[in-house]
Motif scaffolding. Sequence first.
Motif, PDB file in Angstrom:
ATOM      1  N   TYR A 138     -77.066  -4.922   3.439  1.00 16.41           N
ATOM      2  CA  TYR A 138     -78.343  -4.229   3.424  1.00 16.41           C
ATOM      3  C   TYR A 138     -78.160  -2.833   4.021  1.00 16.41           C
ATOM      4  N   THR A 139     -79.033  -1.957   3.629  1.00 18.94           N
ATOM      5  CA  THR A 139     -79.078  -0.618   4.236  1.00 18.94           C
ATOM      6  C   THR A 139     -80.537  -0.273   4.518  1.00 18.94           C
ATOM      7  N   GLY A 140     -80.756   0.642   5.431  1.00 19.98           N
ATOM      8  CA  GLY A 140     -82.106   1.053   5.762  1.00 19.98           C
ATOM      9  C   GLY A 140     -82.099   2.067   6.891  1.00 19.98           C
ATOM     10  N   THR A 141     -83.277   2.323   7.417  1.00 16.19           N
ATOM     11  CA  THR A 141     -83.426   3.277   8.520  1.00 16.19           C
ATOM     12  C   THR A 141     -84.357   2.662   9.564  1.00 16.19           C
ATOM     13  N   LEU A 142     -83.969   2.750  10.801  1.00 16.55           N
ATOM     14  CA  LEU A 142     -84.784   2.213  11.882  1.00 16.55           C
ATOM     15  C   LEU A 142     -86.034   3.060  12.082  1.00 16.55           C
ATOM     16  N   PRO A 143     -87.150   2.453  12.493  1.00 19.00           N
ATOM     17  CA  PRO A 143     -88.374   3.217  12.732  1.00 19.00           C
ATOM     18  C   PRO A 143     -88.234   4.072  13.993  1.00 19.00           C
ATOM     19  N   PRO A 144     -89.088   5.071  14.131  1.00 20.33           N
ATOM     20  CA  PRO A 144     -89.040   5.897  15.341  1.00 20.33           C
ATOM     21  C   PRO A 144     -89.185   5.050  16.602  1.00 20.33           C
ATOM     22  N   SER A 163     -80.119   5.640  10.416  1.00 25.93           N
ATOM     23  CA  SER A 163     -79.785   4.891   9.206  1.00 25.93           C
ATOM     24  C   SER A 163     -78.708   3.858   9.541  1.00 25.93           C
ATOM     25  N   TYR A 164     -78.732   2.758   8.837  1.00 27.79           N
ATOM     26  CA  TYR A 164     -77.810   1.682   9.179  1.00 27.79           C
ATOM     27  C   TYR A 164     -77.328   0.936   7.941  1.00 27.79           C
ATOM     28  N   GLU A 213     -84.747  -6.645  17.600  1.00 34.69           N
ATOM     29  CA  GLU A 213     -85.912  -7.340  17.081  1.00 34.69           C
ATOM     30  C   GLU A 213     -86.380  -6.754  15.751  1.00 34.69           C
ATOM     31  N   THR A 214     -86.193  -5.440  15.567  1.00 36.35           N
ATOM     32  CA  THR A 214     -86.535  -4.817  14.274  1.00 36.35           C
ATOM     33  C   THR A 214     -85.676  -5.403  13.166  1.00 36.35           C
ATOM     34  N   LEU A 215     -84.375  -5.462  13.397  1.00 38.66           N
ATOM     35  CA  LEU A 215     -83.465  -6.011  12.391  1.00 38.66           C
ATOM     36  C   LEU A 215     -83.710  -7.504  12.176  1.00 38.66           C
TER      37      LEU A 215
END
Length: 207
Positions: free
Chosen positions: A65-71, A129-130, A86-88
Amino acid sequence: MVSKAEPSIRKASQLWRARLYTLARVVHLYASMVSLLAVLFFAATGIILNHPEWTFGSAQTEHAYTGTLPPGWQRGGQVDWLKTAETLRTRYGLKGSVSDHRNDDQQASLSFRAPAYAADAFIRMQDGSYSLRVVQQGLVAVLGDLHRGRDAGAAWSWVIDLSGGFLLLLALTGFILSLLLRKTRRAALITALGGAGVVLWLMRSAG
């Protein structure tokens, strides 16, 4: 001439043996009842571990998976590891506990571990980004990791310790019962010494 003290000493000895026998029998009975499931589980998984060529229930799945963490995933230039984890976990339903996390100026990494399960995230410090890689192995691997206590958590560690303690009680009280019974004493000693000799020889051969 028989001393007057001898009958009382003999009686006290017989009473002590009777009490020890009763106690050992009760402990042996209840330890065996508590240990039954542990014996079945660790015996079966031990056989499975001894045969890695067995392939049933060994399917492995991988997801990326790829994405971007929230502020807010960083505070004062430092990673908020709890919020990030906890977000992931919420986004992808990740299992297990966080086993490792680290970061430098360029990248942060975060790992989740459970029996036969691994999730590793790599995060760019610049923009959040991750990339995330999740690997889930099959039933055989899960059972093997539970047998070893690998990545199973503190509660399962207690299960292993308690199982070992009850099995130790089971073995010791069984040996005591065999020694207290005149008919089985000799056979128990010969069997115990013979078994210990075989185990030592096998350990030496394996080394």
